[in-house]
Design a protein around this motif. Structure first.
Motif, PDB file in Angstrom:
ATOM      1  N   LEU A   1      42.461  56.737 -12.174  1.00 49.07           N
ATOM      2  CA  LEU A   1      42.571  57.081 -13.596  1.00 49.07           C
ATOM      3  C   LEU A   1      41.510  58.094 -14.014  1.00 49.07           C
ATOM      4  O   LEU A   1      41.730  58.882 -14.938  1.00 49.07           O
ATOM      5  CB  LEU A   1      42.463  55.813 -14.451  1.00 49.07           C
ATOM      6  CG  LEU A   1      43.715  54.946 -14.508  1.00 49.07           C
ATOM      7  CD1 LEU A   1      43.418  53.624 -15.225  1.00 49.07           C
ATOM      8  CD2 LEU A   1      44.869  55.665 -15.197  1.00 49.07           C
ATOM      9  N   VAL A   2      40.365  58.072 -13.345  1.00 51.17           N
ATOM     10  CA  VAL A   2      39.371  59.113 -13.607  1.00 51.17           C
ATOM     11  C   VAL A   2      39.965  60.478 -13.266  1.00 51.17           C
ATOM     12  O   VAL A   2      39.842  61.437 -14.034  1.00 51.17           O
ATOM     13  CB  VAL A   2      38.073  58.864 -12.803  1.00 51.17           C
ATOM     14  CG1 VAL A   2      37.113  60.040 -12.978  1.00 51.17           C
ATOM     15  CG2 VAL A   2      37.401  57.569 -13.239  1.00 51.17           C
ATOM     16  N   TYR A   3      40.630  60.576 -12.116  1.00 54.82           N
ATOM     17  CA  TYR A   3      41.290  61.832 -11.738  1.00 54.82           C
ATOM     18  C   TYR A   3      42.348  62.222 -12.768  1.00 54.82           C
ATOM     19  O   TYR A   3      42.479  63.393 -13.126  1.00 54.82           O
ATOM     20  CB  TYR A   3      41.954  61.692 -10.371  1.00 54.82           C
ATOM     21  CG  TYR A   3      41.016  61.462  -9.209  1.00 54.82           C
ATOM     22  CD1 TYR A   3      39.753  62.052  -9.165  1.00 54.82           C
ATOM     23  CD2 TYR A   3      41.394  60.663  -8.128  1.00 54.82           C
ATOM     24  CE1 TYR A   3      38.901  61.851  -8.096  1.00 54.82           C
ATOM     25  CE2 TYR A   3      40.548  60.454  -7.045  1.00 54.82           C
ATOM     26  CZ  TYR A   3      39.307  61.044  -7.042  1.00 54.82           C
ATOM     27  OH  TYR A   3      38.468  60.840  -5.972  1.00 54.82           O
ATOM     28  N   ALA A   4      43.122  61.238 -13.212  1.00 55.03           N
ATOM     29  CA  ALA A   4      44.175  61.519 -14.187  1.00 55.03           C
ATOM     30  C   ALA A   4      43.580  62.054 -15.485  1.00 55.03           C
ATOM     31  O   ALA A   4      44.108  63.009 -16.087  1.00 55.03           O
ATOM     32  CB  ALA A   4      44.988  60.251 -14.456  1.00 55.03           C
TER      33      ALA A   4
ATOM     34  N   PRO B   1      55.525  67.155 -19.518  1.00 53.31           N
ATOM     35  CA  PRO B   1      54.518  66.851 -20.539  1.00 53.31           C
ATOM     36  C   PRO B   1      54.450  65.356 -20.832  1.00 53.31           C
ATOM     37  O   PRO B   1      55.480  64.698 -20.986  1.00 53.31           O
ATOM     38  CB  PRO B   1      55.006  67.643 -21.766  1.00 53.31           C
ATOM     39  CG  PRO B   1      55.809  68.776 -21.185  1.00 53.31           C
ATOM     40  CD  PRO B   1      56.471  68.205 -19.961  1.00 53.31           C
ATOM     41  N   GLY B   2      53.239  64.827 -20.866  1.00 55.10           N
ATOM     42  CA  GLY B   2      53.053  63.412 -21.167  1.00 55.10           C
ATOM     43  C   GLY B   2      53.203  62.482 -19.983  1.00 55.10           C
ATOM     44  O   GLY B   2      53.120  61.260 -20.132  1.00 55.10           O
ATOM     45  N   SER B   3      53.378  63.044 -18.765  1.00 54.10           N
ATOM     46  CA  SER B   3      53.547  62.188 -17.585  1.00 54.10           C
ATOM     47  C   SER B   3      52.520  62.497 -16.499  1.00 54.10           C
ATOM     48  O   SER B   3      52.696  62.105 -15.349  1.00 54.10           O
ATOM     49  CB  SER B   3      54.963  62.340 -17.008  1.00 54.10           C
ATOM     50  OG  SER B   3      55.159  63.657 -16.520  1.00 54.10           O
ATOM     51  N   GLY B   4      51.450  63.179 -16.878  1.00 51.08           N
ATOM     52  CA  GLY B   4      50.448  63.578 -15.890  1.00 51.08           C
ATOM     53  C   GLY B   4      49.767  62.404 -15.213  1.00 51.08           C
ATOM     54  O   GLY B   4      49.512  62.429 -14.006  1.00 51.08           O
ATOM     55  N   ALA B   5      49.462  61.351 -15.979  1.00 49.00           N
ATOM     56  CA  ALA B   5      48.789  60.188 -15.383  1.00 49.00           C
ATOM     57  C   ALA B   5      49.687  59.505 -14.364  1.00 49.00           C
ATOM     58  O   ALA B   5      49.244  59.126 -13.276  1.00 49.00           O
ATOM     59  CB  ALA B   5      48.374  59.204 -16.475  1.00 49.00           C
ATOM     60  N   SER B   6      50.962  59.348 -14.701  1.00 52.03           N
ATOM     61  CA  SER B   6      51.904  58.741 -13.756  1.00 52.03           C
ATOM     62  C   SER B   6      52.058  59.596 -12.507  1.00 52.03           C
ATOM     63  O   SER B   6      52.150  59.069 -11.389  1.00 52.03           O
ATOM     64  CB  SER B   6      53.277  58.550 -14.415  1.00 52.03           C
ATOM     65  OG  SER B   6      53.208  57.620 -15.469  1.00 52.03           O
ATOM     66  N   ALA B   7      52.078  60.914 -12.678  1.00 51.45           N
ATOM     67  CA  ALA B   7      52.178  61.810 -11.523  1.00 51.45           C
ATOM     68  C   ALA B   7      50.977  61.641 -10.605  1.00 51.45           C
ATOM     69  O   ALA B   7      51.104  61.614  -9.378  1.00 51.45           O
ATOM     70  CB  ALA B   7      52.291  63.262 -11.996  1.00 51.45           C
TER      71      ALA B   7
ATOM     72  N   LEU C   1      51.198  50.667 -12.571  1.00 52.48           N
ATOM     73  CA  LEU C   1      50.944  50.133 -13.905  1.00 52.48           C
ATOM     74  C   LEU C   1      49.976  51.013 -14.681  1.00 52.48           C
ATOM     75  O   LEU C   1      50.194  51.330 -15.859  1.00 52.48           O
ATOM     76  CB  LEU C   1      50.397  48.703 -13.793  1.00 52.48           C
ATOM     77  CG  LEU C   1      50.005  48.014 -15.106  1.00 52.48           C
ATOM     78  CD1 LEU C   1      51.223  47.848 -16.013  1.00 52.48           C
ATOM     79  CD2 LEU C   1      49.347  46.663 -14.830  1.00 52.48           C
ATOM     80  N   ALA C   2      48.904  51.438 -14.017  1.00 57.22           N
ATOM     81  CA  ALA C   2      47.878  52.239 -14.689  1.00 57.22           C
ATOM     82  C   ALA C   2      48.432  53.575 -15.163  1.00 57.22           C
ATOM     83  O   ALA C   2      48.143  54.019 -16.280  1.00 57.22           O
ATOM     84  CB  ALA C   2      46.699  52.460 -13.737  1.00 57.22           C
ATOM     85  N   GLY C   3      49.227  54.243 -14.329  1.00 55.75           N
ATOM     86  CA  GLY C   3      49.781  55.533 -14.715  1.00 55.75           C
ATOM     87  C   GLY C   3      50.703  55.424 -15.913  1.00 55.75           C
ATOM     88  O   GLY C   3      50.648  56.243 -16.837  1.00 55.75           O
ATOM     89  N   TRP C   4      51.542  54.391 -15.922  1.00 56.65           N
ATOM     90  CA  TRP C   4      52.472  54.192 -17.034  1.00 56.65           C
ATOM     91  C   TRP C   4      51.723  53.939 -18.337  1.00 56.65           C
ATOM     92  O   TRP C   4      52.024  54.528 -19.380  1.00 56.65           O
ATOM     93  CB  TRP C   4      53.399  53.019 -16.717  1.00 56.65           C
ATOM     94  CG  TRP C   4      54.354  52.695 -17.829  1.00 56.65           C
ATOM     95  CD1 TRP C   4      55.448  53.407 -18.216  1.00 56.65           C
ATOM     96  CD2 TRP C   4      54.270  51.570 -18.720  1.00 56.65           C
ATOM     97  NE1 TRP C   4      56.066  52.798 -19.295  1.00 56.65           N
ATOM     98  CE2 TRP C   4      55.363  51.666 -19.618  1.00 56.65           C
ATOM     99  CE3 TRP C   4      53.396  50.488 -18.823  1.00 56.65           C
ATOM    100  CZ2 TRP C   4      55.588  50.732 -20.619  1.00 56.65           C
ATOM    101  CZ3 TRP C   4      53.614  49.551 -19.826  1.00 56.65           C
ATOM    102  CH2 TRP C   4      54.707  49.674 -20.707  1.00 56.65           C
ATOM    103  N   LEU C   5      50.711  53.079 -18.282  1.00 54.86           N
ATOM    104  CA  LEU C   5      49.945  52.759 -19.489  1.00 54.86           C
ATOM    105  C   LEU C   5      49.128  53.965 -19.962  1.00 54.86           C
ATOM    106  O   LEU C   5      48.991  54.193 -21.170  1.00 54.86           O
ATOM    107  CB  LEU C   5      49.015  51.574 -19.224  1.00 54.86           C
ATOM    108  CG  LEU C   5      49.688  50.204 -19.119  1.00 54.86           C
ATOM    109  CD1 LEU C   5      48.671  49.139 -18.721  1.00 54.86           C
ATOM    110  CD2 LEU C   5      50.353  49.823 -20.438  1.00 54.86           C
TER     111      LEU C   5
END
Length: 414
Positions: free
Chosen positions: A337-340, A136-142, A282-286
Motif C-alpha cells: 500500500l505504500v507503493y500504491a 482512473p481510480g483503480s491504481g491501488a488495485s492494480a 482486500l487492501a487494493g479494493w479498499l
C-alpha cells in the motif's frame, strides 16, 4: 523511434497486466532462491561456502536489489517503462545463469549483486507501468494485484526446491531461463504506457507536455512539495520491508522459541504468506474506495496490534493459525500500500523515481530486519521481544505516514 501506444488502446489488452505480473514472479523467485540453496551449499561446502560466506551472499544480494531500485529504476521516467523493464529482465537473467559457473563464494556474490541490480529496478518499473496503465481510480488495485506475483513466485520457488535440491545449480538455471523466455514476449507484446523523453511530438497529453520541463531524478524529490513526503515514505518503506523480510526469515524460529513444534512453526510461515495474498486483494479494493493513505495507516496500525498479540502463547491451534493468517493479511500488504500511495501522490513523470526511492530505502530495512531478529535469537530473547520489535516498527511506519500532508499542493486529495 518511440513505441509509445495511446493509453486507451492499451486498456483493450491484458498482455501488460500479465507481463508485469510475471516480472514480479521473478522477484518472488529471487526472494527465496538463496534461502533454498544455502543449507545445501553450507553442508556440501561447495565453492567454499560456510556460514560467513552464506551471510555475505545473502547480504550482497539485497544490496544489489537496493542499488537497482535507487539508481536504475528512476531511468524509467526518462527512457520509458518498457525499455527499462526489458533491459532489467535481460540483465537479471544473464547474471542469474552466470551464478551456475561461479568458481568461489566471492564470484558467486558478485554475480548475485549484479543480478540484484537488474531485478531491483523491475519492481518500481512494473508498478509504475501498471499505475500508468490502470483505469482512473483503480491504481491501488492494480498495484496489489501485480504484487501477488511476488508471493506466487516465492511459493513456487520453494516447491521447486523440494524437487531439485540438492542440485542447487538447477535452481539458478531455471530462474535465468524463465527470465530469458519472458524477454521476447515482453518485446513483442508490451507497449510503452507512458511517453518517454524521446517520444515524438503529438504523443503527449497537454499536462504531460508541461511536466516534460520538470527535472527528473532524486533531486526532484528535494523540491517542494515533496521533501516531507519522501521522508515519510522512506521511513514507512524501511519499516515495512523490515517486517516482511524479518518475519519471512525468522517466524519459524520465533514460534519454536515460544514452544510450538517445528512442523507447526513451518506451517505458520505458509499460513502467513497465504494471508498476504488475500490481504493484497482486500487492501487494493479498499484503497481505491477509501483512499490509499487512510487504508495504509489502518493496515500498519492493525499490524502493530496483531504482532503484539502473537507474543502471547496460544494453546488452541486453530486460534493460532487464524491469528497468523490475519497478521499476514495486514503486514505484507501494508508495505504494498505504500507503493500504491506513492504511485498516486507523485505525478506520472516522477512515478518511477519515487517508487525506486521507496523500494530502495525499503531494501535497507530488508537487510536490517533479519539481522536485528537474528541478534535477538542469538541472545536467547527472540520470544517475545522479536514480536515487540516488529510491532514497534509498524508503529513507527504509522507515525511517519501521519506526518505526511494529507493534501499535497498540485496533487489530488488522497
Amino acid at each position: 523511434m518511440s513505441t509509445t501506444t495511446p493509453l486507451p488502446a492499451l486498456q483493450r489488452s491484458q498482455w501488460p497486466v500479465w507481463l508485469c505480473w510475471f516480472a514480479m514472479v521473478l522477484d518472488g523467485f529471487d526472494l527465496v532462491v538463496l534461502g533454498t540453496v544455502i543449507p545445501t551449499l553450507i553442508k556440501s561446502q561447495d565453492l567454499g561456502f560456510d556460514a560467513v560466506g552464506a551471510t555475505f551472499a545473502a547480504t550482497i544480494s539485497l544490496v544489489g536489489v537496493g542499488l537497482g531500485a535507487l539508481f536504475i529504476a528512476p531511468l524509467s521516467d526518462r527512457f520509458g517503462r518498457r525499455r527499462l523493464l526489458i533491459a532489467c529482465v535481460a540483465w537479471f537473467s544473464v547474471f542469474t545463469l552466470a551464478v551456475v559457473v561461479a568458481p568461489n563464494v566471492a564470484v558467486f556474490g558478485v554475480f548475485r549483486l549484479l543480478a540484484g541490480t537488474g531485478l531491483g529496478a523491475c519492481l518500481p518499473a512494473a508498478l509504475a507501468y501498471m499505475n500508468d496503465y490502470a483505469h482512473p481510480g483503480s491504481g491501488a488495485s492494480a498495484t496489489t494485484r501485480t504484487m501477488t506475483g511476488y508471493h506466487v513466485g516465492a511459493v513456487a520457488t520453494a516447491f521447486l526446491a523440494l524437487l531439485v535440491i540438492p542440485d542447487w545449480r538447477v535452481m539458478f538455471i531455471i530462474g535465468g531461463v524463465a527470465g530469458l523466455a519472458l524477454l521476447p514476449v515482453l518485446w513483442i507484446k508490451l507497449p510503452e504506457s507512458l511517453p518517454s523523453k524521446g517520444a515524438p511530438e503529438g504523443t503527449l497529453e497537454p499536462a504531460e507536455v508541461a511536466e516534460e520541463a520538470q527535472p527528473i531524478g532524486f533531486r526532484s524529490l528535494l523540491q517542494k512539495p515533496y521533501p516531507l513526503v519522501a521522508l515519510g515514505i522512506a521511513v514507512a518503506s524501511f519499516m515495512g520491508l523490515l517486517l516482511v523480510y524479518g518475519l519471512n526469515t525468522w517466524l519459524p524460529t520465533l514460534m519454536a522459541s515460544a514452544g510450538y513444534s517445528l512442523s507447526s512453526s513451518l506451517t505458520l510461515l505458509l499460513v502467513l504468506n497465504v494471508g498476504a495474498v488475500a490481504g493484497l486483494f482486500l487492501a487494493g479494493w479498499l484503497a481505491d474506495k477509501h483512499g490509499a493513505k487512510r487504508v495504509v495507516l489502518l493496515w500498519f496500525g492493525l499490524s502493530a496490534l496483531l504482532l503484539a498479540v502473537l507474543s502471547i502463547k496460544m494453546q488452541n491451534e486453530l486460534l493460532l493459525n487464524a491469528a497468523v493468517f490475519v497478521t499476514g493479511v495486514f503486514v505484507f500488504s501494508a508495505q504494498v500500500l505504500v507503493y500504491a500511495w506513492v504511485s498516486q501522490i507523485f505525478p506520472a513523470y516522477l512515478r518511477g523515481t519515487a517508487l525506486g526511492f521507496s523500494a530502495g530505502v525499503g531494501r535497507l530495512g530488508a537487510i536490517l530486519g533479519p539481522a536485528v531478529t537474528g541478534t535477538l535469537v542469538a541472545l536467547g530473547i527472540a520470544y517475545p521481544w522479536g514480536f515487540y520489535v516488529f510491532a514497534a516498527a509498524a508503529v513507527l511506519a504509522v507515525l511517519a505516514l501521519v506526518a505526511v500532508p494529507h493534501v499535497v499542493p498540485g496533487r489530488k486529495d488522497l
